[in-house]
Enzyme design. Structure first.
Site, PDB file in Angstrom:
ATOM      1  CB  CYS A   1      -0.910   0.032   1.228  1.00 35.31           C
ATOM      2  SG  CYS A   1      -2.172  -1.232   1.277  1.00 35.31           S
TER       3      CYS A   1
ATOM      4  CG  HIS B   1      -5.980  -0.754   3.293  1.00 35.06           C
ATOM      5  ND1 HIS B   1      -7.202  -0.857   2.653  1.00 35.06           N
ATOM      6  CD2 HIS B   1      -5.283  -1.878   2.957  1.00 35.06           C
ATOM      7  CE1 HIS B   1      -7.239  -1.978   1.952  1.00 35.06           C
ATOM      8  NE2 HIS B   1      -6.092  -2.619   2.126  1.00 35.06           N
TER       9      HIS B   1
ATOM     10  CG  HIS C   1      -8.531  -6.376   4.070  1.00 32.19           C
ATOM     11  ND1 HIS C   1      -7.709  -7.467   3.855  1.00 32.19           N
ATOM     12  CD2 HIS C   1      -7.963  -5.356   3.377  1.00 32.19           C
ATOM     13  CE1 HIS C   1      -6.687  -7.113   3.088  1.00 32.19           C
ATOM     14  NE2 HIS C   1      -6.823  -5.835   2.785  1.00 32.19           N
TER      15      HIS C   1
ATOM     16  CD  GLU D   1     -27.429  13.361  14.202  1.00 33.71           C
ATOM     17  OE1 GLU D   1     -26.791  14.190  14.885  1.00 33.71           O
ATOM     18  OE2 GLU D   1     -28.400  13.678  13.476  1.00 33.71           O
TER      19      GLU D   1
ATOM     20  CG  HIS E   1      -8.888  -4.865  -1.450  1.00 32.88           C
ATOM     21  ND1 HIS E   1      -7.790  -4.675  -2.270  1.00 32.88           N
ATOM     22  CD2 HIS E   1      -8.400  -4.776  -0.181  1.00 32.88           C
ATOM     23  CE1 HIS E   1      -6.703  -4.515  -1.532  1.00 32.88           C
ATOM     24  NE2 HIS E   1      -7.054  -4.562  -0.255  1.00 32.88           N
TER      25      HIS E   1
END
Length: 264
Positions: free
Chosen positions: A110, A128, A130, A151, A213
């Protein structure tokens, strides 16, 4: 390097030279300050594991140190609930030089995506996960995740600036949260072109969902990124539940009654 206990390393401060870092790279990750990026990443990774967001070594976090602008990145292949400060990578501000690397792990795939968020979104932190809720929403929605009149939407910035306070204006209860969805690739670093495309077409988005993903969420600092991630995950979970009982997540106020009255 001489034999020393890990906690005996001095905390890095502004003005530390590259030579000093080269001689003692672990000074970049050693601190008893709970707000130090190295400590925050480890704490959040464990929390996100227990939230079922980062299991099986999946997911990652990167934080820019506001004091030094160094970039702290969780590595590839580490079990998030067991992550230690020693496991982290530290890059310089531009991301083109590794100041500190762990002995056991490889850089996160990443990393190019994190660097793009820093450069093109002025992010201070990126999360990040999953998340199963993100994956489910990527299967339900085609190109854009949408949810309205809830809300929790108020936790997400609109991208607009208040001319008086010069601060971000949050979305309102009556707004619709939209998050773009991109297609997954075999390797995360191959998503970079899709990220660049989203940055051009969605200048105010705080997140990108990757189909089948997970999701990437960023903020100006780790506290905001965490808030956005938690709020978005709540909204994605709610959207899936609304979909399951036949209510479009972006339906107007009062319209849900019409869908609930329809035969299943």
């Amino acid at each position: 390097m001489t034999e020393r206990s890990f906690d005996s390393f001095e905390v890095v401060e502004n003005g530390l030279t590259e030579e000093q870092i080269l001689q003692n790279p672990d000074c970049l990750i050693s601190s008893h300050d709970e707000n130090h990026p190295a400590n925050v990443i480890c704490k959040l990774c464990e929390q996100f594991f227990h939230n079922n967001w980062c299991t099986g070594t999946g997911g990652g976090i990167s934080i820019k140190d506001p004091k030094t602008n160094y970039l702290y990145i969780a590595p590839s292949g580490v079990q998030k609930e067991k992550m230690k400060r020693e496991d982290l990578f530290v890059l310089n501000e531009t991301g083109d030089k590794c100041l500190r690397k762990p002995s056991m792990y490889k850089p996160s795939a990443c990393t190019p995506l994190f660097l793009a968020c820093y450069k093109l979104r002025n992010a201070g932190a990126i999360i990040h996960t999953h998340s199963q809720h993100a994956v489910m929403c990527s299967l339900i929605f085609k190109d854009v995740f949408r949810i309205s009149n809830i809300e929790q939407i108020k936790a997400i910035p609109s991208g607009k600036i208040d001319p008086v306070t010069n601060k971000q204006i949050a979305l309102s209860f009556f707004d619709t949260l939209e998050i773009p969805i991109i297609e997954n690739m075999a390797h995360e670093d191959q998503l970079i072109d899709s990220f660049h495309d989203i940055f051009k077409r969605w200048p105010h988005t705080q997140a990108i969902i990757v189909r089948r993903h997970g999701i990437f969420v960023w903020g100006s600092d780790i506290n905001k990124a965490k808030i956005y991630n938690e709020a978005i995950d709540y909204l994605m979970e709610l959207a899936v539940k609304m979909y399951q009982i036949g209510i479009p997540p972006d339906c107007g106020i009062g319209e849900e009654k019409r869908y609930l009255e329809m035969p299943m």
